[in-house]
Design a protein around this motif. Structure first.
Motif, short mmCIF file in Angstrom:
data_model
loop_
_atom_site.label_atom_id
_atom_site.label_comp_id
_atom_site.label_asym_id
_atom_site.label_seq_id
_atom_site.Cartn_x
_atom_site.Cartn_y
_atom_site.Cartn_z
N ASP A 24 0.83 -1.20 0.00
CA ASP A 24 0.00 0.00 0.00
C ASP A 24 0.87 1.26 0.00
O ASP A 24 0.58 2.22 -0.71
CB ASP A 24 -0.94 0.01 1.22
CG ASP A 24 -2.01 -1.05 1.16
OD1 ASP A 24 -2.23 -1.64 0.07
OD2 ASP A 24 -2.62 -1.33 2.21
N LEU A 25 1.94 1.22 0.78
CA LEU A 25 2.86 2.36 0.84
C LEU A 25 3.58 2.52 -0.51
O LEU A 25 3.72 3.64 -1.01
CB LEU A 25 3.86 2.14 1.96
CG LEU A 25 4.75 3.31 2.34
CD1 LEU A 25 3.94 4.53 2.74
CD2 LEU A 25 5.68 2.90 3.48
N HIS A 26 3.97 1.43 -1.09
CA HIS A 26 4.62 1.46 -2.40
C HIS A 26 3.67 2.02 -3.46
O HIS A 26 4.06 2.88 -4.26
CB HIS A 26 5.08 0.06 -2.79
CG HIS A 26 5.70 -0.01 -4.14
ND1 HIS A 26 5.00 -0.35 -5.27
CD2 HIS A 26 6.97 0.23 -4.55
CE1 HIS A 26 5.79 -0.30 -6.31
NE2 HIS A 26 7.00 0.03 -5.90
N ASP A 27 2.44 1.53 -3.47
CA ASP A 27 1.46 2.02 -4.44
C ASP A 27 1.22 3.51 -4.27
O ASP A 27 1.12 4.24 -5.26
CB ASP A 27 0.14 1.26 -4.30
CG ASP A 27 0.25 -0.19 -4.74
OD1 ASP A 27 1.27 -0.56 -5.38
OD2 ASP A 27 -0.67 -0.98 -4.42
N LEU A 28 1.12 3.95 -3.04
CA LEU A 28 0.92 5.37 -2.77
C LEU A 28 2.09 6.18 -3.32
O LEU A 28 1.89 7.23 -3.95
CB LEU A 28 0.75 5.63 -1.28
CG LEU A 28 0.65 7.09 -0.86
CD1 LEU A 28 -0.60 7.74 -1.45
CD2 LEU A 28 0.65 7.22 0.64
N ALA A 43 1.73 5.27 5.99
CA ALA A 43 3.03 4.98 6.59
C ALA A 43 2.86 4.46 8.02
O ALA A 43 3.55 3.53 8.44
CB ALA A 43 3.91 6.22 6.58
N GLN A 44 1.94 5.04 8.78
CA GLN A 44 1.70 4.59 10.15
C GLN A 44 1.18 3.16 10.17
O GLN A 44 1.58 2.36 11.02
CB GLN A 44 0.72 5.52 10.86
CG GLN A 44 0.53 5.20 12.33
CD GLN A 44 1.80 5.45 13.14
OE1 GLN A 44 2.34 6.56 13.10
NE2 GLN A 44 2.27 4.45 13.85
N LYS A 45 0.32 2.84 9.22
CA LYS A 45 -0.20 1.48 9.12
C LYS A 45 0.94 0.49 8.86
O LYS A 45 1.01 -0.58 9.48
CB LYS A 45 -1.24 1.41 8.00
CG LYS A 45 -1.87 0.07 7.80
CD LYS A 45 -2.88 0.11 6.67
CE LYS A 45 -3.36 -1.26 6.30
NZ LYS A 45 -4.21 -1.26 5.09
N ALA A 46 1.85 0.84 7.96
CA ALA A 46 2.99 -0.03 7.66
C ALA A 46 3.90 -0.14 8.88
O ALA A 46 4.35 -1.24 9.24
CB ALA A 46 3.76 0.50 6.46
N TYR A 47 4.17 0.97 9.54
CA TYR A 47 5.01 0.97 10.73
C TYR A 47 4.42 0.08 11.81
O TYR A 47 5.12 -0.74 12.40
CB TYR A 47 5.15 2.41 11.25
CG TYR A 47 5.98 2.50 12.51
CD1 TYR A 47 7.35 2.70 12.44
CD2 TYR A 47 5.39 2.38 13.76
CE1 TYR A 47 8.12 2.77 13.59
CE2 TYR A 47 6.14 2.45 14.91
CZ TYR A 47 7.50 2.66 14.83
OH TYR A 47 8.25 2.72 15.97
N ASP A 48 3.13 0.24 12.07
CA ASP A 48 2.46 -0.56 13.11
C ASP A 48 2.49 -2.05 12.77
O ASP A 48 2.71 -2.89 13.65
CB ASP A 48 1.02 -0.09 13.29
CG ASP A 48 0.91 1.30 13.89
OD1 ASP A 48 1.91 1.82 14.44
OD2 ASP A 48 -0.19 1.89 13.79
N ALA A 49 2.27 -2.38 11.51
CA ALA A 49 2.27 -3.79 11.10
C ALA A 49 3.65 -4.41 11.31
O ALA A 49 3.75 -5.52 11.85
CB ALA A 49 1.85 -3.91 9.63
N TYR A 50 4.70 -3.71 10.93
CA TYR A 50 6.04 -4.26 11.09
C TYR A 50 6.48 -4.27 12.56
O TYR A 50 7.19 -5.18 12.98
CB TYR A 50 7.05 -3.53 10.21
CG TYR A 50 7.02 -4.07 8.80
CD1 TYR A 50 7.72 -5.22 8.47
CD2 TYR A 50 6.25 -3.47 7.82
CE1 TYR A 50 7.67 -5.75 7.20
CE2 TYR A 50 6.19 -4.00 6.54
CZ TYR A 50 6.90 -5.14 6.22
OH TYR A 50 6.83 -5.67 4.97
#
Length: 66
Positions: A24-28, A43-50
């Motif tokens: 999603d971050l890449h697509d954005l 970005a927060q969603k990706a950070y939280d997931a990792y």
């Protein structure tokens, strides 16, 4: 199912979630400057997931070392 197996199953699910957040971050990033306002949320969603994936990985390692 034991604790170890439960954690491994959770890790598989979290890994899929983290990979999707990364995509999603890449697509954005490819669409910029369109939807630039959503950068922080994505970005927060990706950070939280990792971060969650890392925590669970440490939990599994700790469990395996005991």
């Amino acid at each position: 199912m034991g604790d170890r197996e439960t954690l491994k199953a959770e890790l598989r699910k979290l890994s899929v979630k983290a990979i999707q957040a990364k995509m999603d971050l890449h697509d954005l990033s490819e669409e910029l400057p369109i939807n630039w306002i959503s950068i922080m949320a994505v970005a927060q969603k990706a950070y939280d997931a990792y971060a969650e994936l890392e925590r669970k990985s440490r939990d599994l390692k700790a469990l395996e070392n005991t």
